[in-house]
Design a protein around this motif. Structure first.
Motif, short mmCIF file in Angstrom:
data_model
loop_
_atom_site.label_atom_id
_atom_site.label_comp_id
_atom_site.label_asym_id
_atom_site.label_seq_id
_atom_site.Cartn_x
_atom_site.Cartn_y
_atom_site.Cartn_z
N ASP A 293 0.83 -1.21 0.00
CA ASP A 293 0.00 0.00 0.00
C ASP A 293 0.86 1.26 0.00
O ASP A 293 0.61 2.21 -0.75
CB ASP A 293 -0.92 -0.01 1.23
N LEU A 294 1.90 1.27 0.83
CA LEU A 294 2.71 2.48 0.99
C LEU A 294 3.55 2.80 -0.25
O LEU A 294 3.61 3.96 -0.69
CB LEU A 294 3.64 2.32 2.19
N SER B 121 10.65 8.80 -2.32
CA SER B 121 9.20 9.02 -2.48
C SER B 121 8.97 10.15 -3.46
O SER B 121 9.68 11.15 -3.44
CB SER B 121 8.56 9.37 -1.13
N GLY C 278 2.62 12.99 1.19
CA GLY C 278 1.58 12.00 0.98
C GLY C 278 1.97 10.63 1.50
O GLY C 278 1.16 9.93 2.12
N THR C 279 3.23 10.25 1.28
CA THR C 279 3.70 8.95 1.77
C THR C 279 3.70 8.92 3.29
O THR C 279 3.29 7.92 3.91
CB THR C 279 5.10 8.65 1.23
N THR D 241 1.83 10.70 5.32
CA THR D 241 0.45 10.67 5.78
C THR D 241 -0.15 9.28 5.63
O THR D 241 -0.84 8.78 6.54
CB THR D 241 -0.40 11.69 5.00
N ARG D 242 0.13 8.64 4.50
CA ARG D 242 -0.41 7.30 4.28
C ARG D 242 0.17 6.31 5.29
O ARG D 242 -0.53 5.40 5.76
CB ARG D 242 -0.12 6.84 2.85
N ALA D 243 1.44 6.48 5.64
CA ALA D 243 2.04 5.60 6.64
C ALA D 243 1.29 5.69 7.97
O ALA D 243 1.03 4.67 8.62
CB ALA D 243 3.51 5.96 6.83
N GLU E 78 -1.85 6.49 8.34
CA GLU E 78 -3.15 5.85 8.13
C GLU E 78 -3.04 4.33 8.19
O GLU E 78 -4.02 3.65 8.54
CB GLU E 78 -3.73 6.29 6.79
N LEU E 79 -1.86 3.80 7.86
CA LEU E 79 -1.65 2.35 7.87
C LEU E 79 -1.15 1.85 9.22
O LEU E 79 -0.83 0.67 9.35
CB LEU E 79 -0.65 1.97 6.77
#
Length: 260
Positions: free
Chosen positions: A32-33, A210, A215-216, A218-220, A222-223
């Motif tokens: 995902d990341l 990245s 964005g990466t 932030t996504r981390a 969220e995961l």
């Protein structure tokens, strides 16, 4: 972006891998990341997986061999002869955790700690050269050693790998880039990290590139990851330090560093 199809020169950080308690969860996190696709490491490799970007290997992932081991990204340095390098490691004050052994037809491997307590691997390529893509989103772009024992670390890697150094004179930072012996190219770094306690062993840090660090990062989150250092600007580019859900720490940065 850089694609590699031939062996990496000696002393180059050429591969990173991660041993985890929950392999499926780690696959889900990194796919995902970074968009990694996973393929088997080959017959006889057990559950070891190769993470791919654009159809080429960028990192390794597998179950821990010992559940008591810490969850960390391990940096591997290239060697033309692992057996010779292993002898140099011992002579320079390091310790072999796993003496040289063959990994099927893929290559020959040793694991060690250096003179400042940092664990690293040594890889002599067979059919597996290490990272086949670097300096692009989701791929390896830099490796650096963090230690309070800066002079000892420099002496160790110079003795074992015949590297030289280029000092960085930025205010408040004591740092050397590592120059490999073949061509003097800068392929890694040693950081005098005074944030470490006096008794904390050194460690190698892995940095992935990245396309969009904000964005990466932030996504981390969220995961399920946490930020050890939030996104910030630096002379090398925008960067962040992330701790993944199973505990491993890595950096993300939007400015590729030459490493071929």
């Amino acid at each position: 972006m850089s694609t590699k199809i031939s062996n990496w020169p000696a002393a180059t950080p050429l591969w990173v891998d991660l041993g985890v308690d929950d392999l499926n969860a780690a696959q889900a996190f990194y796919s995902d990341l970074f968009g990694w696709k996973f393929v088997s490491g080959g017959q006889g490799s057990g559950d070891y997986l190769l993470a791919h970007v654009g159809g080429r290997a960028v990192a390794g992932l597998g179950p821990k061999q010992d559940p008591g081991m810490p969850t960390v990204w391990t940096t591997f340095l290239a060697s033309d002869d692992v057996d010779v390098t292993a002898k140099k490691i011992s002579a320079a004050g390091g310790e072999l955790l796993a003496p040289p052994f063959d990994v099927m037809e893929s290559g020959r491997l040793a694991l060690a700690t250096d003179s400042v307590g940092a664990t690293f691997g040594v890889w002599q390529a067979g059919t597996h050269i290490g990272a086949e893509r670097v300096n692009e989103h989701g791929a390896l772009c830099w490796n650096e050693l963090h230690t309070r024992h800066y002079a000892s670390a420099r002496a160790f890697y110079a003795e074992v790998f015949d590297v030289s150094y280029q000092d960085t004179t930025e205010e408040g930072l004591v740092y050397s880039t590592i120059r490999r012996p073949l061509d003097g190219r800068e392929v890694g770094g040693i950081h005098h990290d005074t944030d470490l306690s006096e008794h904390t062993p050194g460690h190698w840090m892995t940095w992935f590139a990245s396309d969009y660090v904000n964005g990466t990062a932030t996504r981390a989150l969220e995961l399920g990851a946490t930020h050890l250092r939030p996104v910030a600007e630096s002379p090398m580019g925008r960067m962040a330090l992330v701790q993944a859900p199973q505990g491993e720490i890595f950096g993300i940065i939007d400015a590729p560093r030459a490493n071929e």
